[in-house]
Scaffold this motif. Structure first.
Motif, PDB file in Angstrom:
ATOM      1  N   CYS A  11       0.833  -1.218   0.000  1.00 58.06           N
ATOM      2  CA  CYS A  11       0.000   0.000   0.000  1.00 58.06           C
ATOM      3  C   CYS A  11       0.862   1.261   0.000  1.00 58.06           C
ATOM      4  CB  CYS A  11      -0.924   0.000   1.219  1.00 58.06           C
ATOM      5  SG  CYS A  11      -2.195  -1.272   1.187  1.00 58.06           S
ATOM      6  N   GLY A  12       1.955   1.241   0.764  1.00 64.63           N
ATOM      7  CA  GLY A  12       2.822   2.418   0.822  1.00 64.63           C
ATOM      8  C   GLY A  12       3.584   2.669  -0.454  1.00 64.63           C
ATOM      9  N   ASN A  13       3.794   1.623  -1.265  1.00 67.40           N
ATOM     10  CA  ASN A  13       4.584   1.748  -2.498  1.00 67.40           C
ATOM     11  C   ASN A  13       3.717   1.893  -3.740  1.00 67.40           C
ATOM     12  OD1 ASN A  13       7.377   1.516  -3.664  1.00 67.40           O
ATOM     13  ND2 ASN A  13       6.467  -0.237  -4.700  1.00 67.40           N
ATOM     14  N   ARG A  14       2.394   1.835  -3.566  1.00 73.82           N
ATOM     15  CA  ARG A  14       1.483   1.756  -4.709  1.00 73.82           C
ATOM     16  C   ARG A  14       1.555   2.977  -5.625  1.00 73.82           C
ATOM     17  NH1 ARG A  14      -4.576   0.839  -3.048  1.00 73.82           N
ATOM     18  NH2 ARG A  14      -4.066   2.805  -2.024  1.00 73.82           N
ATOM     19  N   LEU A  28       4.638   5.423 -11.263  1.00 73.45           N
ATOM     20  CA  LEU A  28       5.523   6.400 -11.891  1.00 73.45           C
ATOM     21  C   LEU A  28       6.938   5.884 -12.158  1.00 73.45           C
ATOM     22  CD1 LEU A  28       4.530   9.452  -9.641  1.00 73.45           C
ATOM     23  CD2 LEU A  28       3.623   8.885 -11.891  1.00 73.45           C
ATOM     24  N   GLU A  29       7.425   4.971 -11.324  1.00 77.28           N
ATOM     25  CA  GLU A  29       8.829   4.559 -11.417  1.00 77.28           C
ATOM     26  C   GLU A  29       8.949   3.065 -11.684  1.00 77.28           C
ATOM     27  OE1 GLU A  29      10.858   5.692  -7.878  1.00 77.28           O
ATOM     28  OE2 GLU A  29      10.100   7.738  -7.920  1.00 77.28           O
ATOM     29  N   GLN A  57       7.332  -3.531  -6.228  1.00 73.89           N
ATOM     30  CA  GLN A  57       5.947  -3.926  -5.971  1.00 73.89           C
ATOM     31  C   GLN A  57       5.720  -5.390  -6.372  1.00 73.89           C
ATOM     32  OE1 GLN A  57       4.177  -1.982  -4.292  1.00 73.89           O
ATOM     33  NE2 GLN A  57       2.074  -1.714  -4.975  1.00 73.89           N
ATOM     34  N   CYS A  58       6.306  -5.805  -7.494  1.00 71.16           N
ATOM     35  CA  CYS A  58       6.202  -7.207  -7.914  1.00 71.16           C
ATOM     36  C   CYS A  58       6.901  -8.127  -6.919  1.00 71.16           C
ATOM     37  CB  CYS A  58       6.810  -7.383  -9.306  1.00 71.16           C
ATOM     38  SG  CYS A  58       5.865  -6.606 -10.623  1.00 71.16           S
ATOM     39  N   LEU A  59       8.032  -7.661  -6.360  1.00 71.46           N
ATOM     40  CA  LEU A  59       8.737  -8.424  -5.326  1.00 71.46           C
ATOM     41  C   LEU A  59       7.833  -8.667  -4.127  1.00 71.46           C
ATOM     42  CD1 LEU A  59      11.208  -9.522  -3.743  1.00 71.46           C
ATOM     43  CD2 LEU A  59      11.792  -7.139  -3.230  1.00 71.46           C
ATOM     44  N   VAL A  60       7.131  -7.625  -3.698  1.00 74.51           N
ATOM     45  CA  VAL A  60       6.227  -7.754  -2.550  1.00 74.51           C
ATOM     46  C   VAL A  60       5.075  -8.709  -2.870  1.00 74.51           C
ATOM     47  CG1 VAL A  60       4.618  -6.482  -1.071  1.00 74.51           C
ATOM     48  CG2 VAL A  60       6.815  -5.458  -1.678  1.00 74.51           C
ATOM     49  N   GLU A  61       4.527  -8.617  -4.075  1.00 78.81           N
ATOM     50  CA  GLU A  61       3.412  -9.486  -4.461  1.00 78.81           C
ATOM     51  C   GLU A  61       3.850 -10.955  -4.504  1.00 78.81           C
ATOM     52  OE1 GLU A  61       2.355  -7.682  -8.121  1.00 78.81           O
ATOM     53  OE2 GLU A  61       1.276  -6.011  -7.193  1.00 78.81           O
TER      54      GLU A  61
END
Length: 371
Positions: free
Chosen positions: A23-26, A31-32, A39-43
């Motif tokens: 949620c914090g990186n969404r 943009l980046e 984000q893919c790493l977290v998923e």
């Protein structure tokens, strides 16, 4: 069927932490590219933790299901390592188009090991043994170690090339933190039943997320001025697009005997002193359109483009004169005095940002007041 409560607790806590990170990186992920890879790493990490917990509830006699879950866990781990490397690659690379050249060497091993895992699972799907082929686990560990070691190497390479000490420190810290997953993977290969990998990975991921988030904070909370992150990015920008008709100067203002006075009068008095100094500098610099930052414990920086040194000397004398009559600085736990140093960018001694900052130590306009 015995259920390992400790593993379930670790997985649940890991999933909750990963969701907070997600949620914090969404917003930045939109943009980046580096944030998108992170984000893919977290998923993938969430997927691994979910599969790890589900496996504990499957009857030991259900060999096909356990084999499928194990193969999906292996693929999730491979994707985690690949995403970790890509996140660091996008962060350290000045030109992301280079990725096209290295796309096959980066992703190819992940695809090969994933295919081997799926084929191995399908061939032995109905066998009455849910243990994965040891070769697959060896390939997984080798690939994970390779991705993390390569990411750490990229950080070290980028750190050596950085002209800014602030950015260099950031990359050195991330490279050092990545040593923990490397050591964990080695230990996990030796002590397979020890649930340390998930714990270390979630802690390291959380640390990197918090550290990356900290880099986006550009305002010093104590003074309201620009902080070291903003100063670093501002210097990177202005040194690349400097007005050729002007000279770039740094004026460094440091509160005298700050550490000793803070120790004597307390931290609250130190905070008030910093806030007073920030207010004083704002008032004196408001008409110059200069950049002001609080970048160290008691150090402030004023960056200005001027035609010649006389303008900087005039500004410094203005600060000195104003400080003698300032009620803001004279009132409080102790009367605030300061020293003034300066440097110019682009001289034979100041061709990098680091030397630009360091050179100010030897060019004194107003020396520090003695204790």
């Amino acid at each position: 069927m015995a259920i390992d409560a400790l593993r379930i607790e670790i997985d649940i806590i890991s999933i909750i932490v990963y969701l907070f990170i997600w949620c914090g990186n969404r917003e930045r992920a939109v943009l980046e590219k580096s944030a998108r890879a992170f984000q893919c790493l977290v998923e993938c990490s969430v997927l691994f933790s979910v599969l790890n917990s589900i496996e504990l509830f499957i009857p030991t006699s259900s060999f096909p299901i356990i084999r499928l879950i194990n193969s999906l866990k292996v693929i999730a781990c491979i994707c985690m390592g690949c995403c970790w490397f890509l996140s660091v690659f996008y962060t350290t690379s000045a030109n992301t188009y280079v990725l096209r050249k290295w796309l096959i060497p980066i992703i190819g091993p992940s695809i090969i090991v994933s295919c081997i895992t799926l084929i191995e699972t399908l061939i032995h799907l109905t066998e009455e043994a849910a243990v994965m082929n040891p070769t697959v686990w060896i390939l997984l560990n080798m690939l994970s170690i390779l991705y993390i070691a390569a990411a750490s190497g990229l950080c070290l390479k980028k750190a050596r090339k950085c002209t800014s000490r602030f950015h260099r420190r950031c990359f050195y810290i991330i490279a050092a933190v990545m040593l923990f997953p490397l050591l964990t993977l080695i230990l996990q290969a030796k002590f397979y039943e020890l649930p340390i990998t998930s714990t270390v990975f979630v802690l390291v991921t959380l640390f990197i997320h918090m550290y990356r988030t900290r880099q986006y904070i550009t305002v010093d909370l104590t003074t309201g001025l620009n902080n070291a992150n903003k100063l670093s990015s501002y210097l990177d920008t202005i040194t690349q697009s400097q007005d050729p008709a002007k000279r770039l100067f740094l004026v460094k203002i440091e509160i005298d005997n700050f550490k000793a006075m803070q120790k004597k009068h307390g931290k609250d008095a130190g905070v008030v002193a910093l806030q007073k100094m920030a207010t004083f500098l704002r008032e004196q610099s408001v008409q110059r359109g200069t950049f002001i930052a609080h970048y160290s414990k008691a150090k402030f920086a004023v960056i200005a483009e001027c035609s010649d040194f006389a303008e900087i000397e005039f500004f410094a004398n203005k600060l000195i004169t104003a400080s003698t009559t300032s009620q803001e600085l004279s009132q409080g736990a102790w009367p605030i005095t300061f020293s003034i140093h300066w440097s110019e960018y682009g001289t034979p001694d100041t061709r990098t940002i680091d030397t630009f900052l360091d050179k100010a130590e030897s060019n004194c306009i107003k020396p520090a007041a003695p204790l």
